[in-house]
Scaffold this motif. Structure first.
Motif, PDB file in Angstrom:
ATOM      1  N   ALA A   1       0.903  -0.892  -0.300  1.00 15.92           N
ATOM      2  CA  ALA A   1      -0.177  -0.152   0.611  1.00 15.92           C
ATOM      3  C   ALA A   1       0.562   1.201  -0.192  1.00 15.92           C
ATOM      4  CB  ALA A   1      -1.271   0.385   1.297  1.00 15.92           C
ATOM      5  N   ALA A   2       0.204   1.944  -1.154  1.00 19.10           N
ATOM      6  CA  ALA A   2       1.697   3.454  -0.962  1.00 19.10           C
ATOM      7  C   ALA A   2       0.861   4.761  -0.440  1.00 19.10           C
ATOM      8  CB  ALA A   2       1.658   3.516  -2.270  1.00 19.10           C
ATOM      9  N   SER A   3       1.471   5.663  -0.009  1.00 19.95           N
ATOM     10  CA  SER A   3       0.780   6.744   0.593  1.00 19.95           C
ATOM     11  C   SER A   3       2.007   7.619   0.607  1.00 19.95           C
ATOM     12  CB  SER A   3      -0.006   6.066   1.872  1.00 19.95           C
ATOM     13  OG  SER A   3       1.698   6.287   3.404  1.00 19.95           O
ATOM     14  N   GLY A   4       1.573   9.063   0.430  1.00 15.09           N
ATOM     15  CA  GLY A   4       2.209   9.988   0.345  1.00 15.09           C
ATOM     16  C   GLY A   4       2.480  10.707  -1.565  1.00 15.09           C
ATOM     17  N   ARG A   5       1.453   9.621  -2.423  1.00 18.42           N
ATOM     18  CA  ARG A   5       1.158  10.278  -3.228  1.00 18.42           C
ATOM     19  C   ARG A   5       0.908   9.118  -4.393  1.00 18.42           C
ATOM     20  NH1 ARG A   5       6.108  10.160  -7.538  1.00 18.42           N
ATOM     21  NH2 ARG A   5       4.485  10.113  -8.854  1.00 18.42           N
ATOM     22  N   THR A   6       0.046   9.495  -5.262  1.00 20.88           N
ATOM     23  CA  THR A   6      -0.206   8.080  -6.089  1.00 20.88           C
ATOM     24  C   THR A   6       0.489   7.951  -6.714  1.00 20.88           C
ATOM     25  OG1 THR A   6      -2.457   7.707  -7.813  1.00 20.88           O
ATOM     26  CG2 THR A   6      -1.249  10.010  -7.270  1.00 20.88           C
ATOM     27  N   PHE A   7       0.389   6.563  -7.337  1.00 25.52           N
ATOM     28  CA  PHE A   7       1.561   5.678  -8.194  1.00 25.52           C
ATOM     29  C   PHE A   7       0.388   5.768  -9.324  1.00 25.52           C
ATOM     30  CE2 PHE A   7       5.382   6.146  -6.492  1.00 25.52           C
ATOM     31  CZ  PHE A   7       5.056   6.672  -4.839  1.00 25.52           C
ATOM     32  N   SER A   8      -0.908   6.387  -9.274  1.00 25.96           N
ATOM     33  CA  SER A   8      -1.935   5.542 -10.861  1.00 25.96           C
ATOM     34  C   SER A   8      -0.850   5.196 -12.232  1.00 25.96           C
ATOM     35  CB  SER A   8      -3.334   6.009 -10.473  1.00 25.96           C
ATOM     36  OG  SER A   8      -3.151   7.779 -11.011  1.00 25.96           O
ATOM     37  N   SER A   9      -0.145   6.366 -11.971  1.00 23.80           N
ATOM     38  CA  SER A   9       0.738   6.677 -13.217  1.00 23.80           C
ATOM     39  C   SER A   9       2.230   6.345 -13.258  1.00 23.80           C
ATOM     40  CB  SER A   9       0.771   8.712 -13.595  1.00 23.80           C
ATOM     41  OG  SER A   9      -0.356   9.103 -13.394  1.00 23.80           O
ATOM     42  N   ASN A  10       2.316   5.231 -12.627  1.00 21.89           N
ATOM     43  CA  ASN A  10       3.725   5.430 -12.661  1.00 21.89           C
ATOM     44  C   ASN A  10       3.556   3.672 -12.058  1.00 21.89           C
ATOM     45  OD1 ASN A  10       3.154   7.248 -10.712  1.00 21.89           O
ATOM     46  ND2 ASN A  10       5.244   7.741 -11.356  1.00 21.89           N
ATOM     47  N   ALA A  11       5.172   3.295 -12.786  1.00 20.05           N
ATOM     48  CA  ALA A  11       5.074   1.123 -12.256  1.00 20.05           C
ATOM     49  C   ALA A  11       5.345   1.396 -11.439  1.00 20.05           C
ATOM     50  CB  ALA A  11       6.354   1.166 -13.290  1.00 20.05           C
ATOM     51  N   MET A  12       5.631  -0.693 -11.355  1.00 21.69           N
ATOM     52  CA  MET A  12       6.063  -0.303 -10.005  1.00 21.69           C
ATOM     53  C   MET A  12       6.115  -2.138  -9.785  1.00 21.69           C
ATOM     54  SD  MET A  12       2.568   1.032  -6.958  1.00 21.69           S
ATOM     55  CE  MET A  12       3.787   0.873  -5.732  1.00 21.69           C
TER      56      MET A  12
ATOM     57  N   CYS B   1       8.305  -4.274  -2.764  1.00 17.38           N
ATOM     58  CA  CYS B   1       7.684  -3.162  -2.483  1.00 17.38           C
ATOM     59  C   CYS B   1       8.490  -1.822  -3.483  1.00 17.38           C
ATOM     60  CB  CYS B   1       6.620  -2.512  -2.087  1.00 17.38           C
ATOM     61  SG  CYS B   1       5.539  -1.855  -3.236  1.00 17.38           S
ATOM     62  N   ALA B   2       8.587  -1.859  -4.825  1.00 19.98           N
ATOM     63  CA  ALA B   2       9.310  -0.558  -5.463  1.00 19.98           C
ATOM     64  C   ALA B   2       8.459   0.259  -5.919  1.00 19.98           C
ATOM     65  CB  ALA B   2      10.299  -0.557  -5.605  1.00 19.98           C
ATOM     66  N   ALA B   3       8.207   1.412  -6.475  1.00 15.22           N
ATOM     67  CA  ALA B   3       7.337   2.134  -7.177  1.00 15.22           C
ATOM     68  C   ALA B   3       8.541   3.046  -8.188  1.00 15.22           C
ATOM     69  CB  ALA B   3       6.896   2.912  -6.324  1.00 15.22           C
ATOM     70  N   SER B   4       8.146   3.552  -9.184  1.00 16.50           N
ATOM     71  CA  SER B   4       9.246   4.277  -9.761  1.00 16.50           C
ATOM     72  C   SER B   4       8.549   5.744  -9.759  1.00 16.50           C
ATOM     73  CB  SER B   4       9.312   3.152 -11.609  1.00 16.50           C
ATOM     74  OG  SER B   4       9.904   3.980 -12.320  1.00 16.50           O
ATOM     75  N   ASN B   5       9.640   6.129 -10.672  1.00 15.91           N
ATOM     76  CA  ASN B   5       8.630   7.804 -11.551  1.00 15.91           C
ATOM     77  C   ASN B   5       8.747   7.369 -12.719  1.00 15.91           C
ATOM     78  OD1 ASN B   5       8.796   9.560  -8.653  1.00 15.91           O
ATOM     79  ND2 ASN B   5      10.859  10.013  -8.999  1.00 15.91           N
ATOM     80  N   ARG B   6       8.625   6.507 -13.242  1.00 12.65           N
ATOM     81  CA  ARG B   6       8.462   6.657 -14.734  1.00 12.65           C
ATOM     82  C   ARG B   6       7.161   5.558 -14.905  1.00 12.65           C
ATOM     83  NH1 ARG B   6      12.975   7.541 -13.868  1.00 12.65           N
ATOM     84  NH2 ARG B   6      13.604   6.209 -11.839  1.00 12.65           N
ATOM     85  N   PRO B   7       6.571   5.581 -16.163  1.00 14.32           N
ATOM     86  CA  PRO B   7       5.348   4.550 -16.374  1.00 14.32           C
ATOM     87  C   PRO B   7       5.977   2.812 -16.700  1.00 14.32           C
ATOM     88  CG  PRO B   7       6.133   5.923 -18.071  1.00 14.32           C
ATOM     89  CD  PRO B   7       6.699   7.005 -17.124  1.00 14.32           C
ATOM     90  N   ASP B   8       6.441   2.832 -17.109  1.00 10.02           N
ATOM     91  CA  ASP B   8       7.010   1.536 -17.263  1.00 10.02           C
ATOM     92  C   ASP B   8       8.468   0.679 -16.072  1.00 10.02           C
ATOM     93  OD1 ASP B   8       6.159  -0.079 -20.291  1.00 10.02           O
ATOM     94  OD2 ASP B   8       6.328  -0.877 -18.022  1.00 10.02           O
TER      95      ASP B   8
END
Length: 121
Positions: A23-34, A96-103
């Motif tokens: 679960a991510a919080s603090g910003r949305t990652f709907s436009s980002n790869a995870m 878990c990791a999240a990117s600043n890029r879409p893919d």
């Protein structure tokens, strides 16, 4: 402040299943790869699976292909890893990791604290 919080790890017998959530919080990652990575004792962290921002593209390490499934729910800002047919060699801390890029790419910008998965033989 961005936070990624993993859950769902635990102890399971070989052949069993677990479902990890992040679960991510603090910003949305709907436009980002995870993605999901793992690190076993004495080994380097390795890539497990990733999903692009829409969920249309998924990527897997050869070692988990056909056994693990990554998915996401952008409305919940959450990514999942369904792990089936688990093997003792899947034992590791899963991150878990999240990117600043879409893919999916080599670089991920945000990381969770990890959740332990232990598979007994």
């Amino acid at each position: 402040q961005v936070q990624l919080v993993e859950s769902g790890g635990g102890l399971v017998q070989a052949g069993g299943s677990l479902r990890l959530s992040c679960a991510a919080s603090g910003r949305t990652f709907s436009s980002n790869a995870m993605g999901w990575f793992r690190q076993a004792p004495g080994k380097e962290r390795e890539f497990v699976a990733a999903i692009n921002w829409r969920g249309g593209n998924t990527y897997y390490a050869d070692s988990v292909k056909g056994r693990f499934t990554i998915s996401r729910d952008n409305a919940k800002n959450t990514v999942y890893l369904q792990m089936d047919s688990l093997k003792p060699e899947d034992t590791a801390v899963y991150y878990c990791a999240a990117s600043n890029r879409p893919d999916h790419s080599r670089r991920y910008d945000y990381w969770g604290q990890g959740t332990q998965v232990t598979v007994s033989s």
